[in-house]
Write a protein that holds these residues in place. Structure first.
Motif, PDB file in Angstrom:
ATOM      1  N   ALA A 151       8.351   2.590   4.250  1.00  0.00           N
ATOM      2  CA  ALA A 151       8.965   4.009   3.866  1.00  0.00           C
ATOM      3  C   ALA A 151       7.956   4.929   4.464  1.00  0.00           C
ATOM      4  O   ALA A 151       6.771   4.994   4.669  1.00  0.00           O
ATOM      5  N   VAL A 152       8.890   6.034   4.871  1.00  0.00           N
ATOM      6  CA  VAL A 152       8.149   7.195   5.505  1.00  0.00           C
ATOM      7  C   VAL A 152       9.096   8.305   4.825  1.00  0.00           C
ATOM      8  O   VAL A 152      10.103   8.499   4.911  1.00  0.00           O
ATOM      9  N   ILE A 186       4.492  11.294   2.767  1.00  0.00           N
ATOM     10  CA  ILE A 186       4.299   9.968   2.100  1.00  0.00           C
ATOM     11  C   ILE A 186       4.758   8.985   2.960  1.00  0.00           C
ATOM     12  O   ILE A 186       5.585   8.938   3.857  1.00  0.00           O
ATOM     13  N   SER A 187       3.797   7.494   2.687  1.00  0.00           N
ATOM     14  CA  SER A 187       4.500   6.519   3.610  1.00  0.00           C
ATOM     15  C   SER A 187       4.059   5.406   2.742  1.00  0.00           C
ATOM     16  O   SER A 187       2.989   5.379   1.925  1.00  0.00           O
ATOM     17  N   GLY A 188       4.472   4.155   2.795  1.00  0.00           N
ATOM     18  CA  GLY A 188       4.107   3.259   2.204  1.00  0.00           C
ATOM     19  C   GLY A 188       4.760   1.859   2.895  1.00  0.00           C
ATOM     20  O   GLY A 188       5.684   1.635   3.814  1.00  0.00           O
ATOM     21  N   VAL A 212       0.916  -0.970  -0.104  1.00  0.00           N
ATOM     22  CA  VAL A 212      -0.023   0.163   0.037  1.00  0.00           C
ATOM     23  C   VAL A 212       0.817   1.251   0.037  1.00  0.00           C
ATOM     24  O   VAL A 212       2.137   1.058   0.608  1.00  0.00           O
ATOM     25  N   TRP A 213       0.400   2.387  -0.548  1.00  0.00           N
ATOM     26  CA  TRP A 213       1.210   3.647  -0.794  1.00  0.00           C
ATOM     27  C   TRP A 213       0.339   4.815  -0.398  1.00  0.00           C
ATOM     28  O   TRP A 213      -1.094   4.837  -0.749  1.00  0.00           O
ATOM     29  N   ASN A 214       0.583   5.743   0.460  1.00  0.00           N
ATOM     30  CA  ASN A 214      -0.301   6.633   0.707  1.00  0.00           C
ATOM     31  C   ASN A 214       0.601   8.028   0.610  1.00  0.00           C
ATOM     32  O   ASN A 214       1.440   8.409   1.128  1.00  0.00           O
ATOM     33  N   ASP A 215      -0.141   8.988   0.098  1.00  0.00           N
ATOM     34  CA  ASP A 215       0.240  10.498  -0.161  1.00  0.00           C
ATOM     35  C   ASP A 215      -0.973  11.035   0.620  1.00  0.00           C
ATOM     36  O   ASP A 215      -2.004  11.294   0.348  1.00  0.00           O
ATOM     37  N   LEU A 216      -0.273  11.869   1.766  1.00  0.00           N
ATOM     38  CA  LEU A 216      -1.188  12.920   2.527  1.00  0.00           C
ATOM     39  C   LEU A 216      -0.716  14.249   2.170  1.00  0.00           C
ATOM     40  O   LEU A 216       0.400  14.590   2.714  1.00  0.00           O
ATOM     41  N   ILE A 217      -1.500  14.989   1.441  1.00  0.00           N
ATOM     42  CA  ILE A 217      -1.032  16.516   0.977  1.00  0.00           C
ATOM     43  C   ILE A 217      -1.830  17.487   1.352  1.00  0.00           C
ATOM     44  O   ILE A 217      -3.105  17.692   1.366  1.00  0.00           O
ATOM     45  N   TRP A 218      -1.314  18.836   1.715  1.00  0.00           N
ATOM     46  CA  TRP A 218      -1.546  19.987   2.013  1.00  0.00           C
ATOM     47  C   TRP A 218      -1.412  20.796   0.936  1.00  0.00           C
ATOM     48  O   TRP A 218      -0.180  21.118   0.612  1.00  0.00           O
ATOM     49  N   GLN A 219      -2.398  21.338   0.202  1.00  0.00           N
ATOM     50  CA  GLN A 219      -2.214  22.227  -1.015  1.00  0.00           C
ATOM     51  C   GLN A 219      -2.589  23.610  -0.516  1.00  0.00           C
ATOM     52  O   GLN A 219      -3.547  23.923   0.037  1.00  0.00           O
ATOM     53  N   ILE A 220      -1.800  24.706  -1.002  1.00  0.00           N
ATOM     54  CA  ILE A 220      -2.316  26.092  -0.617  1.00  0.00           C
ATOM     55  C   ILE A 220      -1.891  26.945  -1.794  1.00  0.00           C
ATOM     56  O   ILE A 220      -0.823  26.817  -2.179  1.00  0.00           O
ATOM     57  N   LYS A 221      -2.497  28.074  -2.071  1.00  0.00           N
ATOM     58  CA  LYS A 221      -2.263  28.976  -3.039  1.00  0.00           C
ATOM     59  C   LYS A 221      -1.988  30.498  -2.289  1.00  0.00           C
ATOM     60  O   LYS A 221      -2.750  30.960  -1.613  1.00  0.00           O
ATOM     61  N   LEU A 222      -0.667  30.792  -2.430  1.00  0.00           N
ATOM     62  CA  LEU A 222      -0.330  31.808  -1.884  1.00  0.00           C
ATOM     63  C   LEU A 222      -0.477  33.186  -2.656  1.00  0.00           C
ATOM     64  O   LEU A 222      -0.713  33.186  -3.978  1.00  0.00           O
ATOM     65  N   GLU A 247      10.165  20.190  -7.207  1.00  0.00           N
ATOM     66  CA  GLU A 247       9.705  19.312  -6.108  1.00  0.00           C
ATOM     67  C   GLU A 247      10.865  18.542  -5.475  1.00  0.00           C
ATOM     68  O   GLU A 247      11.928  18.229  -6.040  1.00  0.00           O
ATOM     69  N   ILE A 248      10.601  18.359  -4.072  1.00  0.00           N
ATOM     70  CA  ILE A 248      11.840  18.027  -3.083  1.00  0.00           C
ATOM     71  C   ILE A 248      11.125  16.807  -2.451  1.00  0.00           C
ATOM     72  O   ILE A 248      10.037  16.845  -1.811  1.00  0.00           O
ATOM     73  N   SER A 249      11.778  15.701  -2.411  1.00  0.00           N
ATOM     74  CA  SER A 249      11.152  14.622  -1.574  1.00  0.00           C
ATOM     75  C   SER A 249      12.408  13.987  -0.866  1.00  0.00           C
ATOM     76  O   SER A 249      13.461  13.641  -1.299  1.00  0.00           O
ATOM     77  N   PHE A 250      12.174  13.540   0.566  1.00  0.00           N
ATOM     78  CA  PHE A 250      13.211  12.957   1.350  1.00  0.00           C
ATOM     79  C   PHE A 250      12.403  11.908   1.925  1.00  0.00           C
ATOM     80  O   PHE A 250      11.281  11.738   2.706  1.00  0.00           O
TER      81      PHE A 250
END
Length: 196
Positions: A105-106, A88-90, A67-77, A125-128
């Motif tokens: 993974a987290v 992100i986790s899986g 299973v893979w899960n993306d929990l995202i907060w989007q905002i327009k500044l 886009e940056i991911s760690f």
């Protein structure tokens, strides 16, 4: 909300010695919850089952479920800036090389989009991500956990698109990867487009 079911069967017959059969099954759900006029939460979760059987090299056979899960907060500044911050986790488990593995993974990811007036945009886009495996199985198949390598991974992807005039534009892509497979790898690609 969006729901999808995907089934793919790929018969790779390029090698005269035999075929590789890849079967991908996926079930996913995407939900968007609007908070304010300019921000929202998005959750994307998918359950997947990957099976690979090789008639050329039996050791390539592998089965993966997870299973893979993306929990995202989007905002327009203000000033035409879009910002995305996500967790992100899986989890994937299965069998490869005749051995069982159980990997998790987290990580965090962020995405900035700067709109350059009416002429272009800059997106980064940056991911760690940190990948751990219960049995210290340090070599994981590429299908596991979206392709993230065992240990810590830092990836960036930047893209600049700019319209010089009505008939000429250019794109510039810069990608970096630093993980167990690639140490400080940088790729740069650019193109100029003419419209007639």
């Amino acid at each position: 909300a969006k729901v999808w079911i995907q089934y793919k069967k790929n018969l790779e017959g390029h090698d005269p010695r035999g075929n590789n059969i890849k079967i991908d099954k996926e079930f996913g759900v995407e939900n968007i919850l609007k908070l304010l006029e300019n921000s929202s939460f998005k959750n994307i979760i998918n359950f997947h089952d990957y099976s690979i059987d090789s008639k050329i090299h039996p050791e390539w056979k592998r089965d993966i479920f997870g299973v893979w899960n993306d929990l995202i907060w989007q905002i327009k500044l203000k000033h035409k800036i879009d910002l995305v911050i996500g967790l992100i986790s899986g989890m994937d488990k299965g069998e490869v090389y005749g051995k069982s593995f159980n990997a998790k993974a987290v990580g965090l990811k962020t995405n900035f989009i700067f709109f350059l007036k009416q002429s272009g945009r800059l997106q980064t886009e940056i991911s760690f991500v940190n990948v751990a495996e219960k049995n210290n199985f340090s070599v994981l198949p590429p299908e596991v956990l979206k392709g993230y390598a065992y240990g810590q991974s830092l990836k960036t992807n930047s893209r600049l698109q700019y319209l010089l005039n009505k008939s000429l534009s250019f794109n510039l892509n810069l990608n970096t990867i630093n993980d167990a497979r690639y140490k400080n790898m940088i790729t740069l690609q650019g193109e100029v487009r003419a419209y007639f």
